[in-house]
Design an enzyme around this catalytic site. Structure first.
Site: not given
Length: 105
Positions: A31, A34
């Site tokens: 991600c 993230c």
């Protein structure tokens, strides 16, 4: 620094060991947002030793993600005395993280 990777096996025990405020970062290694949030969490963990910070990889602990209704990553879950009090979806700045933490203290 108080940043601990947790799994389904040790999540409850870790959370019980964190009196006061704890922040759980539900993330995935693939991600992008993230990855942007990771240094913010690391810096906050160093600057705020009174707050316990945890990281949960949703691919390694999908049952934890389901139990907290994490539908998107990153999701930050804020706990106070072991109880979920707030969630925030998406990457945040250090200042925004600080405001979120202060709102649950």
């Amino acid at each position: 620094m108080s940043l601990i990777h947790v799994t389904s096996k040790n999540f409850e025990k870790a959370l019980q060991a964190a009196p006061g405020v704890a922040v759980v970062d539900f993330f995935a290694t693939w991600c992008g947002p993230c990855k942007m949030l990771a240094p913010v969490i690391e810096e906050a963990a160093e600057d705020m030793p009174e707050i316990q910070f945890y990281k949960v990889d949703v691919d390694e602990a999908p049952e934890l993600a389901r139990s907290f209704k994490v539908m998107s990553v990153p999701t930050l879950a804020f706990f106070k005395n072991g109880e979920l009090v707030k969630k925030n979806v998406g990457a945040v700045s250090y200042e925004e993280l600080e405001e979120l933490i202060n709102s649950v203290k």
